[in-house]
Design a protein around this motif. Sequence first.
Motif, short mmCIF file in Angstrom:
data_model
loop_
_atom_site.label_atom_id
_atom_site.label_comp_id
_atom_site.label_asym_id
_atom_site.label_seq_id
_atom_site.Cartn_x
_atom_site.Cartn_y
_atom_site.Cartn_z
N GLY A 264 0.81 -1.22 0.00
CA GLY A 264 0.00 0.00 0.00
C GLY A 264 0.84 1.26 0.00
N TYR A 265 0.59 2.15 0.98
CA TYR A 265 1.30 3.43 1.00
C TYR A 265 2.66 3.33 1.66
CZ TYR A 265 -0.91 3.27 5.56
OH TYR A 265 -1.33 2.88 6.79
N HIS A 266 3.09 2.14 2.09
CA HIS A 266 4.40 2.03 2.72
C HIS A 266 5.51 2.27 1.71
CE1 HIS A 266 3.15 1.00 6.65
NE2 HIS A 266 2.50 -0.10 6.29
N ALA A 267 6.65 2.78 2.21
CA ALA A 267 7.78 3.05 1.33
C ALA A 267 8.49 1.74 1.01
CB ALA A 267 8.74 4.00 2.01
N LEU A 268 9.38 1.81 0.02
CA LEU A 268 10.19 0.63 -0.31
C LEU A 268 11.02 0.25 0.91
CD1 LEU A 268 11.56 1.58 -3.83
CD2 LEU A 268 10.14 -0.36 -3.32
N PRO A 269 11.32 -1.04 1.10
CA PRO A 269 12.13 -1.43 2.24
C PRO A 269 13.47 -0.68 2.23
CG PRO A 269 11.39 -3.34 0.98
CD PRO A 269 10.91 -2.16 0.26
N GLY A 270 13.87 -0.17 3.39
CA GLY A 270 15.11 0.59 3.45
C GLY A 270 14.91 2.08 3.32
N LEU A 271 13.72 2.49 2.83
CA LEU A 271 13.44 3.93 2.67
C LEU A 271 12.31 4.36 3.60
CD1 LEU A 271 13.58 4.20 -1.22
CD2 LEU A 271 15.26 5.06 0.38
#
Lengths: 259, 411
Positions: free
Chosen positions: B269-276
């Motif tokens: 969903g609205y979560h950022a890419l892993p690490g960001l």
Amino acid sequence: MYLALELTKTSGPEAVLFWILAPLTVLAALSMLLVKKAVHSAILLAAVMISLAIFYIAQDAPFLGIVQIVVYTGAVMMLFLFILMLVGVDSSDSLTETIPGLRPIAITAALGFGGLLVSLLGRATLDHDFAGLTAANIDGNVPALAQLLFSRYVWAFEVVSALLITAALGAMVLAHNHRVVARPTQRDRAVRRFRTGSLATAAGLPGPGVYALHNAVDVPALLPDGSIAQASISATLEARGDVIDSAPFQLEKLEEEPK
Amino acid sequence: MSTAELIGQDPGWLIAVKGVLVFAVCVLLTLMAVWGERRIVARMQMRLGPNRVGPFGLIQALADGVKLALKEDLVPAAADKIVFIIAPIISATACFMSFAVIPMSGEVSLFGHRTAMQLTDLPVGVLYVLAIASVGVYGIVLAGWSSGSTYPLLGGLRSSAQVISYEVAMGLSLVAVFIYAGSMSTSEIVAAQHKWWFGVVLFPSFVIYAISMVGETNRAPFDLAEAEGELVGGFHTEYSSLKFALFFLAEYVNIVAVSALATTLFLGGYHALPGLTFTEQWLGGWFTLVWFFAKVIFFFFIFVWLRGTLPRMRYDQFMKFGWKVLIPASLFWIMIVATMRVLSLQGASRLTVISFASAIVLIVLLIGAGFDSAKKKAALAPLPDEAAPFPVPMIPSLSTTSEIEGTVQRG
């Protein structure tokens, strides 16, 4: 008793929703019975189902409401297809009475049965007080339903699903028929086109129409000698008598064309 | 505080504002999508695409819309008038409704209120989207029936068969997500993905959903309901002017809606890419909106890419694929997911889980190998060689082709 009255009182937005949607639902249900075309009936049935679903959702039963839409719209769609396949694309009910005097008897019976049902259900009482949806939904609507379905009613649930699967299998067995010969594949057809009969149609059948003047499907194409190319016309159109003569669309004098 | 509680505190005027915003976003995305699709497909075909109206041709879609609205509105004499008018309205209404449950951003502040960019949160949000989709099909089927003409009827029937078949596969692919998220609410599914996206954990479900969403939206290579070469325009052959524009709008809003659902269910969903993940706090949380739309646009690009690359499938192949491949595969996968889930919830040792998973992989490989050898045997069956009545070019049978391939490989 008073608790039940408190719980069942409708007010606020829900009342507004009810008074807008309820008359529409009743109207749709009545016209479902009264319209002549079977397809219109099916559409109105879908409308009734969807408005019932909205009532369920408004009454804190979102899962039931959504499932009502998913299941019943699919079911009505099936009904719709059955109408198209079995009754015909554009059919309507005939209103002539085949057995005289049936109408008053039917109306009396329907009114009597309806009155009986209403009066019985209206006086029915449960032997225990109901808890209300707030208590039932305390762990959430979906988990509460799942809890009941997979513990207390699991037997009934499984029996119904077995019944449905049997019905589906039965329908498949009844409707199943073996092909006498294997269905030709694209490859088979390509091979057959080149290896049997004349090569004249190897590149496909000629298209209909007389070049540049009329290219509708009901006008046969002309061969170089001016005769009609029979293969350019669908056999169905010919049987229906819808084929037009292509003579009026021929170019008469080619040399008169402006240069 | 959960998203459901957060949204539950919205005052009436804020709900209205959000409703208007959702509608505006859908329409704007449609306009951009039409332009974007034409430009991208043009680039894939070595053309330029619309580049005259506005900068980079950006308002071409708007100009097309105005043109459509000004055209003559025809109703065929053989049409069933009321249903003919209702059908596009059903299509266009249903497509907007599914956006109501899509969470577009995390917790943000809108006009001084703490809220989230999501109109409402149902405990059965994902099922709601499916229900709305099945209402939307009515638009197409009724349009096909009410036109009173052959091609639209065929297109409408095709589309109903298509959507009913692919909705089963789609619904089954969602079950794995429900099992892992422990909820059917869109906001809770997004919240459950803060660490691992379900697109990674439940990759087979993701693939099945991605295929069936193309089938659901009647898009190439599954656009059999409006196959130009076979059915003229399919269900909308007889439609013109604004009624046609409504179908057009519905198609693109539907694409955006299934893309948004795919983003919500599988790409976090609205979560950022892993690490960001630190970017989620930027602009007071509004930056999550950028992540959400970036993912939606990614899916839209895939849609366009498919259209530019793949030829249309034949109808019977398409149905066979849905019923004989997608649905059994989903059922098999759900069994595996449920077992894995129970194993991990009951605290089984890592060894048990790994040996179970490898046993499954082994079984799948064995079945695949069996299928392959059966296919090879069937393919090598000799063709019936009758004497050709005409001198025709030799049709190479498979045995000779494989011999040729063999020599090439050896050489």
